[in-house]
Design a protein around this motif. Structure first.
Motif, PDB file in Angstrom:
ATOM      1  N   ARG A  21       2.629 -17.192  39.286  1.00 51.49           N
ATOM      2  CA  ARG A  21       1.818 -16.046  39.725  1.00 51.49           C
ATOM      3  C   ARG A  21       0.476 -16.016  38.990  1.00 51.49           C
ATOM      4  O   ARG A  21      -0.565 -15.726  39.593  1.00 51.49           O
ATOM      5  CB  ARG A  21       2.587 -14.749  39.490  1.00 51.49           C
ATOM      6  N   ASN A  22       0.492 -16.305  37.702  1.00 56.70           N
ATOM      7  CA  ASN A  22      -0.758 -16.324  36.933  1.00 56.70           C
ATOM      8  C   ASN A  22      -1.699 -17.421  37.425  1.00 56.70           C
ATOM      9  O   ASN A  22      -2.909 -17.205  37.549  1.00 56.70           O
ATOM     10  CB  ASN A  22      -0.456 -16.517  35.439  1.00 56.70           C
ATOM     11  N   VAL A  23      -1.132 -18.609  37.687  1.00 53.46           N
ATOM     12  CA  VAL A  23      -1.954 -19.709  38.192  1.00 53.46           C
ATOM     13  C   VAL A  23      -2.543 -19.342  39.550  1.00 53.46           C
ATOM     14  O   VAL A  23      -3.721 -19.607  39.835  1.00 53.46           O
ATOM     15  CB  VAL A  23      -1.123 -21.009  38.284  1.00 53.46           C
ATOM     16  N   TRP A  24      -1.726 -18.714  40.400  1.00 50.57           N
ATOM     17  CA  TRP A  24      -2.191 -18.309  41.730  1.00 50.57           C
ATOM     18  C   TRP A  24      -3.343 -17.307  41.620  1.00 50.57           C
ATOM     19  O   TRP A  24      -4.355 -17.420  42.329  1.00 50.57           O
ATOM     20  CB  TRP A  24      -1.028 -17.709  42.510  1.00 50.57           C
ATOM     21  N   GLU A  25      -3.212 -16.327  40.739  1.00 56.73           N
ATOM     22  CA  GLU A  25      -4.249 -15.307  40.586  1.00 56.73           C
ATOM     23  C   GLU A  25      -5.540 -15.891  40.011  1.00 56.73           C
ATOM     24  O   GLU A  25      -6.637 -15.471  40.376  1.00 56.73           O
ATOM     25  CB  GLU A  25      -3.740 -14.183  39.685  1.00 56.73           C
ATOM     26  N   GLU A  26      -5.401 -16.881  39.127  1.00 57.71           N
ATOM     27  CA  GLU A  26      -6.583 -17.452  38.480  1.00 57.71           C
ATOM     28  C   GLU A  26      -7.278 -18.510  39.326  1.00 57.71           C
ATOM     29  O   GLU A  26      -8.514 -18.598  39.327  1.00 57.71           O
ATOM     30  CB  GLU A  26      -6.186 -18.063  37.132  1.00 57.71           C
ATOM     31  N   THR A  27      -6.508 -19.309  40.055  1.00 59.27           N
ATOM     32  CA  THR A  27      -7.091 -20.457  40.771  1.00 59.27           C
ATOM     33  C   THR A  27      -6.949 -20.381  42.283  1.00 59.27           C
ATOM     34  O   THR A  27      -7.632 -21.117  42.999  1.00 59.27           O
ATOM     35  CB  THR A  27      -6.438 -21.761  40.287  1.00 59.27           C
ATOM     36  N   GLY A  28      -6.044 -19.520  42.774  1.00 60.32           N
ATOM     37  CA  GLY A  28      -5.793 -19.474  44.214  1.00 60.32           C
ATOM     38  C   GLY A  28      -4.936 -20.621  44.697  1.00 60.32           C
ATOM     39  O   GLY A  28      -4.805 -20.835  45.898  1.00 60.32           O
ATOM     40  N   GLU A  29      -4.340 -21.382  43.789  1.00 60.77           N
ATOM     41  CA  GLU A  29      -3.496 -22.519  44.146  1.00 60.77           C
ATOM     42  C   GLU A  29      -2.083 -22.313  43.592  1.00 60.77           C
ATOM     43  O   GLU A  29      -1.889 -21.649  42.574  1.00 60.77           O
ATOM     44  CB  GLU A  29      -4.074 -23.829  43.613  1.00 60.77           C
ATOM     45  N   ILE A  30      -1.121 -22.918  44.292  1.00 61.10           N
ATOM     46  CA  ILE A  30       0.279 -22.842  43.878  1.00 61.10           C
ATOM     47  C   ILE A  30       0.634 -24.114  43.111  1.00 61.10           C
ATOM     48  O   ILE A  30       0.470 -25.219  43.639  1.00 61.10           O
ATOM     49  CB  ILE A  30       1.216 -22.705  45.092  1.00 61.10           C
ATOM     50  N   PRO A  31       1.112 -23.997  41.855  1.00 59.75           N
ATOM     51  CA  PRO A  31       1.528 -25.219  41.138  1.00 59.75           C
ATOM     52  C   PRO A  31       2.766 -25.823  41.777  1.00 59.75           C
ATOM     53  O   PRO A  31       3.677 -25.102  42.186  1.00 59.75           O
ATOM     54  CB  PRO A  31       1.822 -24.712  39.721  1.00 59.75           C
ATOM     55  N   ASP A  32       2.794 -27.156  41.913  1.00 59.62           N
ATOM     56  CA  ASP A  32       3.982 -27.802  42.455  1.00 59.62           C
ATOM     57  C   ASP A  32       5.005 -27.999  41.342  1.00 59.62           C
ATOM     58  O   ASP A  32       4.753 -27.667  40.179  1.00 59.62           O
ATOM     59  CB  ASP A  32       3.643 -29.127  43.153  1.00 59.62           C
ATOM     60  N   HIS A  33       6.177 -28.529  41.701  1.00 56.59           N
ATOM     61  CA  HIS A  33       7.239 -28.620  40.699  1.00 56.59           C
ATOM     62  C   HIS A  33       6.885 -29.591  39.574  1.00 56.59           C
ATOM     63  O   HIS A  33       7.344 -29.427  38.442  1.00 56.59           O
ATOM     64  CB  HIS A  33       8.559 -29.018  41.369  1.00 56.59           C
ATOM     65  N   GLY A  34       6.042 -30.582  39.873  1.00 53.55           N
ATOM     66  CA  GLY A  34       5.603 -31.492  38.817  1.00 53.55           C
ATOM     67  C   GLY A  34       4.739 -30.778  37.791  1.00 53.55           C
ATOM     68  O   GLY A  34       4.875 -30.997  36.574  1.00 53.55           O
ATOM     69  N   ASP A  35       3.829 -29.921  38.274  1.00 52.72           N
ATOM     70  CA  ASP A  35       2.996 -29.137  37.359  1.00 52.72           C
ATOM     71  C   ASP A  35       3.854 -28.192  36.520  1.00 52.72           C
ATOM     72  O   ASP A  35       3.613 -28.009  35.325  1.00 52.72           O
ATOM     73  CB  ASP A  35       1.963 -28.326  38.153  1.00 52.72           C
ATOM     74  N   LEU A  36       4.838 -27.568  37.170  1.00 46.21           N
ATOM     75  CA  LEU A  36       5.722 -26.647  36.448  1.00 46.21           C
ATOM     76  C   LEU A  36       6.508 -27.377  35.364  1.00 46.21           C
ATOM     77  O   LEU A  36       6.682 -26.870  34.251  1.00 46.21           O
ATOM     78  CB  LEU A  36       6.676 -25.966  37.431  1.00 46.21           C
ATOM     79  N   LYS A  37       6.976 -28.566  35.691  1.00 45.66           N
ATOM     80  CA  LYS A  37       7.739 -29.342  34.704  1.00 45.66           C
ATOM     81  C   LYS A  37       6.863 -29.684  33.501  1.00 45.66           C
ATOM     82  O   LYS A  37       7.288 -29.519  32.341  1.00 45.66           O
ATOM     83  CB  LYS A  37       8.276 -30.617  35.345  1.00 45.66           C
ATOM     84  N   ASP A  38       5.630 -30.161  33.758  1.00 40.72           N
ATOM     85  CA  ASP A  38       4.734 -30.523  32.659  1.00 40.72           C
ATOM     86  C   ASP A  38       4.417 -29.318  31.776  1.00 40.72           C
ATOM     87  O   ASP A  38       4.295 -29.441  30.553  1.00 40.72           O
ATOM     88  CB  ASP A  38       3.432 -31.106  33.214  1.00 40.72           C
ATOM     89  N   GLU A  39       4.304 -28.155  32.404  1.00 34.36           N
ATOM     90  CA  GLU A  39       3.938 -26.962  31.661  1.00 34.36           C
ATOM     91  C   GLU A  39       5.105 -26.377  30.873  1.00 34.36           C
ATOM     92  O   GLU A  39       4.925 -25.848  29.768  1.00 34.36           O
ATOM     93  CB  GLU A  39       3.397 -25.902  32.640  1.00 34.36           C
TER      94      GLU A  39
END
Length: 439
Positions: free
Chosen positions: A41-59
């Protein structure tokens, strides 16, 4: 050889010994979901993009909640969340009421309706191959624990589950284990996903069929044997109206009642898709079909400029409540097991081209369900007309099949297709039979 996956439901025999461990892993899955949800939700509000599962895993791979499960189990939670966010993002383009995936929590209230406390529900936990050791002789599976729960000697770094399936089921080539908590019985059960290899069957015949997916009729099917079937989506549409209204009444979009409604809605939709795909494949076998053409759905949601189409408030609700792609995948799987090939074809102009003579005129579709050709003054079902054009693939370059019917084929079946209605208990039945059976 054809590779297929089968899911077997299993009862846990040593429930008292493993219940606590499964509870803790189910709660851990909910905690990870919530942490990843907050981050998305924070990424969506800041960038307007949805992180994929690879991004979520790295984070999140170093986050304490990630270690509450085996690494592959944690990855599956993140995959499910990414899929849910993508689905919400797509739906929100045409439905402003769409809500992002909720947090997993359940509230408890006292007699006066005041919230007493809140806790995480038990989420489904999935173990993939690296987290499973299968004892086929004794019907036992060892499920790797998350690092946070390895608080015993090394011999207890796993959950040893003894299971029982229905008679006659052999669990071999185990690929996944899903632990699912049933709130009705307050017990855990296992879903065992196995890979089987079967001999590729011969096709039932050399005939073809065309499938046109739509809004009023979920599917129209035309066969080269001068038969056609319609499958109204009434039941699916009723659910599409009922469940959003009930969800809107929920005070907490991520609460227990909302979660239960979402689950029930999803289960009913999935059952509809499987029942429909099964019935279409059975009808194809009856009609000696070896190939099913399915209209590509790229133009259903977007217009030629890539903008979302507006089908009206009810149309948008209907359309986006149906997972067309998911149904197509189910149909392809069930057809492949019977030796039937499923091919996506371009459905451009199939709704405005007469399948009898090939004349293209958008005005000939005078109503949603009626197609009238002025050249030969014939009237027939518009969805069946589209399905027949998809069957012969009118947009295929250098096609041997023409956009019009052969001279020796009749047209009566185009106007009077068979209609099959969906029943929750019996599946799809002929319309007359369903009507006659009502009290």
């Amino acid at each position: 050889m054809l590779e297929v996956h089968r899911t077997h439901q299993a009862k846990i025999l040593n429930r008292s010994q493993v219940e606590d461990s499964l509870d803790r892993h189910g709660w851990s899955a909910s905690k990870l979901w919530n942490v990843a949800n907050y981050h998305s939700r924070n990424v969506w509000e800041e960038t307007g993009e949805i992180p994929d599962h690879g991004d979520l895993k790295d984070e999140l791979k170093t986050h304490p909640t990630y270690k509450g499960l085996h690494s592959q189990s944690s990855q599956r939670v993140l995959e499910e969340l990414a899929e849910a966010f993508n689905s919400w993002c797509e739906k929100s383009k045409s439905d402003s009421r769409a809500n992002p995936p909720g947090y997993r929590k359940q509230n408890y209230y006292d007699d006066q309706g005041r919230r007493v406390h809140e806790e995480h529900p038990r989420s489904t936990v999935t173990w993939k191959q690296n987290g499973i050791r299968h004892d086929t002789k004794n019907n036992r599976v060892r499920l790797s624990k998350g690092a946070n729960h390895k608080d015993h000697p090394k011999a207890w770094e796993y959950i040893l589950v003894e299971y029982e399936t229905r008679p006659g089921v052999d669990v071999e080539n185990l690929q996944q284990v899903r632990a699912i908590y049933d709130k009705a019985t307050e017990r855990w059960e296992l879903h065992l996903v196995c890979k089987d290899e079967i001999e590729t069957p011969d096709a039932p015949g050399t005939e073809s069929a065309g499938v046109d997916l739509g809004i009023c009729n979920f599917a129209a099917v035309a066969y080269s044997t001068e038969e056609a079937d319609l499958y109204p989506g009434n039941r699916l549409k009723q659910d599409g109206y009922y469940f959003p209204k009930e969800l809107a009444k929920c005070d907490d979009s991520g609460g227990e009642r909302a979660t239960r409604l979402h689950k029930k809605w999803s289960e009913r939709r999935t059952h509809f898709f499987h029942a429909l795909a099964k019935h279409i494949v059975e009808r194809c076998i009856e009609n000696d079909v070896g190939r099913i053409n399915v209209g590509k759905l790229a133009g259903v949601r977007e217009d030629e400029n890539g903008e979302s189409k507006n089908w009206g408030s009810h149309g948008n609700l209907d359309l986006h409540g149906w997972a067309f792609d998911r149904f197509s995948n189910i149909l392809e799987y069930k057809a492949k097991v019977e030796g039937i090939e499923v091919v996506e074809v371009d459905e451009r102009d199939t709704s405005k081209t007469c399948c009898v003579c090939g004349r293209e005129d958008e005005s000939q579709r005078v109503e949603r369900g009626l197609y009238v050709c002025e050249d030969h003054d014939d009237a027939f079902n518009a969805d069946v007309n589209g399905a027949e054009n998809i069957r012969v693939d009118i947009n295929q370059s250098n096609s041997e099949s023409s956009a019009s019917l052969d001279d020796d084929r009749s047209t009566g079946w185009l106007a009077q297709p068979g209609v099959y209605l969906y029943d929750l208990s019996t599946g799809f039945q002929p319309q007359a039979q369903v009507v006659d059976s009502k009290p």
